[in-house]
Design a protein around this motif. Structure first.
Motif, PDB file in Angstrom:
ATOM      1  N   GLY A   1       0.883  -1.255   0.133  1.00 28.03           N
ATOM      2  CA  GLY A   1       0.053   0.006  -0.006  1.00 28.03           C
ATOM      3  C   GLY A   1       0.717   1.136  -0.194  1.00 28.03           C
ATOM      4  O   GLY A   1       0.528   2.489  -0.596  1.00 28.03           O
ATOM      5  N   ARG A   2       2.033   1.125   0.598  1.00 25.37           N
ATOM      6  CA  ARG A   2       2.872   2.310   0.755  1.00 25.37           C
ATOM      7  C   ARG A   2       3.933   2.284  -0.525  1.00 25.37           C
ATOM      8  O   ARG A   2       4.717   3.177  -0.682  1.00 25.37           O
ATOM      9  CB  ARG A   2       3.870   2.249   2.041  1.00 25.37           C
ATOM     10  CG  ARG A   2       3.126   2.490   3.155  1.00 25.37           C
ATOM     11  CD  ARG A   2       3.848   2.827   4.253  1.00 25.37           C
ATOM     12  NE  ARG A   2       4.287   1.713   4.941  1.00 25.37           N
ATOM     13  CZ  ARG A   2       5.500   1.501   5.434  1.00 25.37           C
ATOM     14  NH1 ARG A   2       6.409   2.318   5.241  1.00 25.37           N
ATOM     15  NH2 ARG A   2       5.732   0.161   6.300  1.00 25.37           N
ATOM     16  N   GLY A   3       3.539   1.588  -1.617  1.00 22.36           N
ATOM     17  CA  GLY A   3       4.206   1.561  -2.718  1.00 22.36           C
ATOM     18  C   GLY A   3       5.500   0.851  -2.879  1.00 22.36           C
ATOM     19  O   GLY A   3       6.400   0.862  -3.859  1.00 22.36           O
ATOM     20  N   LEU A   4       5.956   0.046  -1.757  1.00 13.77           N
ATOM     21  CA  LEU A   4       6.951  -0.998  -1.780  1.00 13.77           C
ATOM     22  C   LEU A   4       6.676  -2.233  -2.505  1.00 13.77           C
ATOM     23  O   LEU A   4       5.557  -2.770  -2.289  1.00 13.77           O
ATOM     24  CB  LEU A   4       7.408  -1.350  -0.316  1.00 13.77           C
ATOM     25  CG  LEU A   4       8.278  -0.491   0.520  1.00 13.77           C
ATOM     26  CD1 LEU A   4       8.461  -0.714   1.972  1.00 13.77           C
ATOM     27  CD2 LEU A   4       9.810  -0.316  -0.208  1.00 13.77           C
TER      28      LEU A   4
ATOM     29  N   ASP B   1      -5.307 -16.407   5.737  1.00 18.36           N
ATOM     30  CA  ASP B   1      -6.746 -15.841   5.634  1.00 18.36           C
ATOM     31  C   ASP B   1      -7.202 -15.092   4.701  1.00 18.36           C
ATOM     32  O   ASP B   1      -6.347 -14.534   3.672  1.00 18.36           O
ATOM     33  CB  ASP B   1      -6.797 -15.078   6.909  1.00 18.36           C
ATOM     34  CG  ASP B   1      -7.168 -15.328   8.031  1.00 18.36           C
ATOM     35  OD1 ASP B   1      -7.115 -16.570   8.160  1.00 18.36           O
ATOM     36  OD2 ASP B   1      -7.103 -14.596   9.296  1.00 18.36           O
ATOM     37  N   LEU B   2      -8.194 -15.506   3.975  1.00 16.62           N
ATOM     38  CA  LEU B   2      -8.822 -14.971   3.113  1.00 16.62           C
ATOM     39  C   LEU B   2      -8.776 -13.310   2.828  1.00 16.62           C
ATOM     40  O   LEU B   2      -8.227 -12.751   1.844  1.00 16.62           O
ATOM     41  CB  LEU B   2     -10.241 -15.359   2.867  1.00 16.62           C
ATOM     42  CG  LEU B   2     -10.970 -14.831   1.308  1.00 16.62           C
ATOM     43  CD1 LEU B   2     -10.261 -15.522   0.174  1.00 16.62           C
ATOM     44  CD2 LEU B   2     -12.452 -15.378   1.491  1.00 16.62           C
ATOM     45  N   ALA B   3      -8.769 -12.772   4.152  1.00 14.02           N
ATOM     46  CA  ALA B   3      -8.955 -11.341   4.360  1.00 14.02           C
ATOM     47  C   ALA B   3      -7.713 -10.849   3.627  1.00 14.02           C
ATOM     48  O   ALA B   3      -7.408  -9.734   3.218  1.00 14.02           O
ATOM     49  CB  ALA B   3      -9.543 -10.940   5.626  1.00 14.02           C
ATOM     50  N   ARG B   4      -6.500 -11.564   4.476  1.00 11.38           N
ATOM     51  CA  ARG B   4      -4.890 -11.186   4.063  1.00 11.38           C
ATOM     52  C   ARG B   4      -4.926 -11.179   2.528  1.00 11.38           C
ATOM     53  O   ARG B   4      -4.052 -10.124   2.048  1.00 11.38           O
ATOM     54  CB  ARG B   4      -4.111 -12.105   4.835  1.00 11.38           C
ATOM     55  CG  ARG B   4      -2.676 -11.398   4.972  1.00 11.38           C
ATOM     56  CD  ARG B   4      -1.830 -12.106   5.648  1.00 11.38           C
ATOM     57  NE  ARG B   4      -1.895 -11.927   6.929  1.00 11.38           N
ATOM     58  CZ  ARG B   4      -1.171 -13.051   8.125  1.00 11.38           C
ATOM     59  NH1 ARG B   4      -0.239 -13.661   7.649  1.00 11.38           N
ATOM     60  NH2 ARG B   4      -1.589 -12.579   9.216  1.00 11.38           N
ATOM     61  N   TRP B   5      -5.346 -12.187   1.776  1.00 19.95           N
ATOM     62  CA  TRP B   5      -5.094 -12.270   0.510  1.00 19.95           C
ATOM     63  C   TRP B   5      -5.655 -10.992  -0.347  1.00 19.95           C
ATOM     64  O   TRP B   5      -5.082 -10.319  -1.104  1.00 19.95           O
ATOM     65  CB  TRP B   5      -5.448 -13.640   0.010  1.00 19.95           C
ATOM     66  CG  TRP B   5      -5.528 -13.831  -1.457  1.00 19.95           C
ATOM     67  CD1 TRP B   5      -4.419 -13.780  -2.561  1.00 19.95           C
ATOM     68  CD2 TRP B   5      -6.733 -13.805  -2.491  1.00 19.95           C
ATOM     69  NE1 TRP B   5      -4.914 -13.864  -3.683  1.00 19.95           N
ATOM     70  CE2 TRP B   5      -6.394 -13.780  -3.703  1.00 19.95           C
ATOM     71  CE3 TRP B   5      -8.188 -13.692  -2.034  1.00 19.95           C
ATOM     72  CZ2 TRP B   5      -7.179 -14.075  -4.973  1.00 19.95           C
ATOM     73  CZ3 TRP B   5      -8.974 -13.860  -3.157  1.00 19.95           C
ATOM     74  CH2 TRP B   5      -8.590 -13.964  -4.598  1.00 19.95           C
ATOM     75  N   GLN B   6      -6.901 -10.707   0.054  1.00 23.78           N
ATOM     76  CA  GLN B   6      -7.612  -9.963  -0.333  1.00 23.78           C
ATOM     77  C   GLN B   6      -6.947  -8.391  -0.200  1.00 23.78           C
ATOM     78  O   GLN B   6      -7.134  -7.591  -1.045  1.00 23.78           O
ATOM     79  CB  GLN B   6      -9.007  -9.567   0.135  1.00 23.78           C
ATOM     80  CG  GLN B   6      -9.876 -10.886  -0.405  1.00 23.78           C
ATOM     81  CD  GLN B   6     -11.312 -11.181   0.345  1.00 23.78           C
ATOM     82  OE1 GLN B   6     -11.356 -10.840   1.531  1.00 23.78           O
ATOM     83  NE2 GLN B   6     -12.432 -11.880  -0.516  1.00 23.78           N
TER      84      GLN B   6
ATOM     85  N   ALA C   1      -4.187  -0.598  -5.710  1.00 26.05           N
ATOM     86  CA  ALA C   1      -4.332   0.781  -5.266  1.00 26.05           C
ATOM     87  C   ALA C   1      -2.878   1.677  -5.564  1.00 26.05           C
ATOM     88  O   ALA C   1      -3.084   2.659  -6.011  1.00 26.05           O
ATOM     89  CB  ALA C   1      -4.636   0.911  -3.896  1.00 26.05           C
ATOM     90  N   SER C   2      -1.888   0.922  -5.312  1.00 26.30           N
ATOM     91  CA  SER C   2      -0.544   1.465  -5.383  1.00 26.30           C
ATOM     92  C   SER C   2       0.227   1.380  -6.514  1.00 26.30           C
ATOM     93  O   SER C   2       1.336   1.966  -6.807  1.00 26.30           O
ATOM     94  CB  SER C   2       0.172   1.192  -4.342  1.00 26.30           C
ATOM     95  OG  SER C   2       0.749  -0.163  -4.155  1.00 26.30           O
ATOM     96  N   GLY C   3      -0.045   0.166  -7.168  1.00 23.02           N
ATOM     97  CA  GLY C   3       0.669  -0.162  -8.473  1.00 23.02           C
ATOM     98  C   GLY C   3       1.870  -0.913  -8.111  1.00 23.02           C
ATOM     99  O   GLY C   3       2.742  -1.421  -8.976  1.00 23.02           O
ATOM    100  N   ALA C   4       2.398  -1.370  -6.689  1.00 23.30           N
ATOM    101  CA  ALA C   4       3.373  -2.006  -6.354  1.00 23.30           C
ATOM    102  C   ALA C   4       3.316  -3.562  -6.813  1.00 23.30           C
ATOM    103  O   ALA C   4       2.069  -3.857  -6.887  1.00 23.30           O
ATOM    104  CB  ALA C   4       3.488  -1.902  -4.837  1.00 23.30           C
TER     105      ALA C   4
ATOM    106  N   GLU D   1      -4.193  -8.117  -2.650  1.00 26.28           N
ATOM    107  CA  GLU D   1      -4.582  -7.836  -3.926  1.00 26.28           C
ATOM    108  C   GLU D   1      -5.043  -6.269  -4.102  1.00 26.28           C
ATOM    109  O   GLU D   1      -4.573  -5.482  -4.764  1.00 26.28           O
ATOM    110  CB  GLU D   1      -5.848  -8.571  -4.355  1.00 26.28           C
ATOM    111  CG  GLU D   1      -5.513 -10.039  -4.319  1.00 26.28           C
ATOM    112  CD  GLU D   1      -5.187 -10.454  -5.751  1.00 26.28           C
ATOM    113  OE1 GLU D   1      -5.762 -10.388  -6.837  1.00 26.28           O
ATOM    114  OE2 GLU D   1      -3.968 -10.869  -5.957  1.00 26.28           O
ATOM    115  N   ALA D   2      -5.622  -5.575  -3.071  1.00 20.68           N
ATOM    116  CA  ALA D   2      -6.244  -4.349  -3.069  1.00 20.68           C
ATOM    117  C   ALA D   2      -5.054  -3.538  -3.067  1.00 20.68           C
ATOM    118  O   ALA D   2      -5.030  -2.332  -3.586  1.00 20.68           O
ATOM    119  CB  ALA D   2      -7.215  -4.312  -2.014  1.00 20.68           C
TER     120      ALA D   2
END
Ligand code: NDP
Ligand SMILES: N[C@@H](CC=O)C(=O)O
Length: 339
Positions: free
Chosen positions: A66-69, A82-87, A95-98, A90-91
């Motif tokens: 999320g911070r672009g790293l 967990d599914l939430a971690r995978w999601q 969002a960041s293009g990383a 992906e998100a």
């Protein structure tokens, strides 16, 4: 611009990666850490390599992305927990293009995830995945002859660097569950971890062990049960394999007694052997096979992902510079096409 790398984990895989990075002048290592020491500044990194088996480290992947790293990982607990971690991963990438490099997480870099994604990108629909996804269990069950103690072979697999830091993660089938989740989720299916039925090689004594020393002492508790299962399979002219399956009927990981001519029984050593069933490969599956464990091939897969990120981000940069310079011409070309 050269990528600046932070490496987390200096165990079997981390050390093999350090040896490969040593030989490269085009990549800068700015931070290295394990649980005991830290060198360099994490803040200077543009790509984080996770060569740990740590849940706490995997829990940070989405935040870093999320911070672009960019994140490159051998740790399966990012996408295979967990599914939430995978999601969230992906998100964060969207969002960041990383970029998230995960080739090392399944098949230790075999072109499994890559092939599956290429099929999806080409419009194919994945209907099923079946295979041998544990390098260590493939090696153990291939080498086991029902005579020597199974626990002695487990110690050899540990020394060879095939097994997880906690060998129960392999023996229980949990490592394979994580890999199956990563593959199925990459096929576009939001599979929950608890939807995968699991039946591995464990005993109550081994499961109850709480320290590495206790685990080591509890390994011989596997021996009698494995000997019985081996001989029962042998009597039916079959051998035991740890097999993962996902299809319309559900997902499961467990020991299966397969005859030698079974399509999944063909590998040797640490070979993984995976069949992808899809609309395109409806009559006979696409089968991918090759060594699926070992520190050096895993380190090679991590480095591949780093270089892919460097090359694709460089390409994107030069494409956007070219697009900026020829914006007028491109819009005229598009106009012609639409007309
Ligand atoms: N071995 C193989 O064939 C393959 C392994 N993998 C994956 O690679 C990963 C590493 O495996 P392997 O090298 O065998 O494991 P090791 O146990 O040899 O090494 C793990 C390393 O991670 C470090 N570590 C743990 N927690 C942290 C943390 N919070 N921050 C920084 N470092 C940490 C450990 O530190 P310390 O040294 O202080 O204990 C150690 O250096 C695992 O996720 C495994 O599933 C994937 C494909 C194949
Ligand atoms: N412990 C794993 C190593 C690779 O992921 C295995 O046995 O396959």
């Amino acid at each position: 611009m050269s990528l600046r790398i932070a490496l987390l984990g200096t165990g079997q895989v981390g050390r093999a990666l350090l040896a490969r990075l040593d030989a490269r002048t085009d990549l800068a290592l700015v931070h290295v850490a394990n649980t005991r020491w830290t060198q360099g500044a994490f803040e200077d990194a543009t790509v984080v390599i996770d060569a740990t088996a740590s849940d706490a480290v995997a829990a940070r992947h989405a935040d870093w992305l999320g911070r672009g790293l960019h994140v490159v990982t051998a740790n399966k607990l990012g996408q295979g927990a967990d599914l939430a971690r995978w999601q969230a991963i992906e998100a964060a990438c969207s969002a960041s293009g990383a970029r998230y490099g995960d080739s090392a997480t399944v098949g230790a870099g075999l072109p499994l995830l890559r092939s599956l994604r290429a099929l999806r990108d080409g419009g194919d629909a994945i209907h099923g995945v079946a295979g041998v996804l544990s390098g260590s269990l493939a090696w153990l069950l291939g080498a086991y002859d029902g005579e020597q103690p199974f626990s002695a072979l487990v110690r050899r697999a540990q020394a060879a660097g095939f097994m997880e830091p906690d060998p129960r993660v392999d023996l229980s089938g949990e490592d394979v569950r994580r890999k199956l989740l990563i593959l199925v989720r990459a096929a576009g299916i939001a599979l929950e971890a608890n939807e995968v039925a699991l039946e591995g090689v464990t005993t109550p004594r081994l499961l109850a062990a709480t320290t590495p020393g206790d685990i080591e002492h509890a390994l011989p508790s596997l021996d009698a049960g494995m000997r019985d299962r081996f001989h029962a399979a042998q009597a039916r002219n079959t051998r035991l394999h740890l097999v993962a399956r996902w299809d319309a009927s559900g997902a499961r990981v467990g020991l299966e007694a397969l005859s030698n001519d079974d399509p999944l029984a063909g590998g040797q050593g640490t070979d993984n052997r995976v069949a992808l069933h899809s609309a395109r490969y409806a009559l006979r599956p696409l089968v991918i096979q090759g060594p699926g464990a070992g520190a050096d091939i895993t380190a090679a897969a991590l480095l591949d992902d780093v270089l892919t990120i460097r090359n694709t981000t460089a390409l994107q940069r030069s494409a956007s510079i070219r697009a900026g310079a020829s914006e007028k011409k491109l819009s005229i070309d598009c106009g012609r096409l639409i007309a």
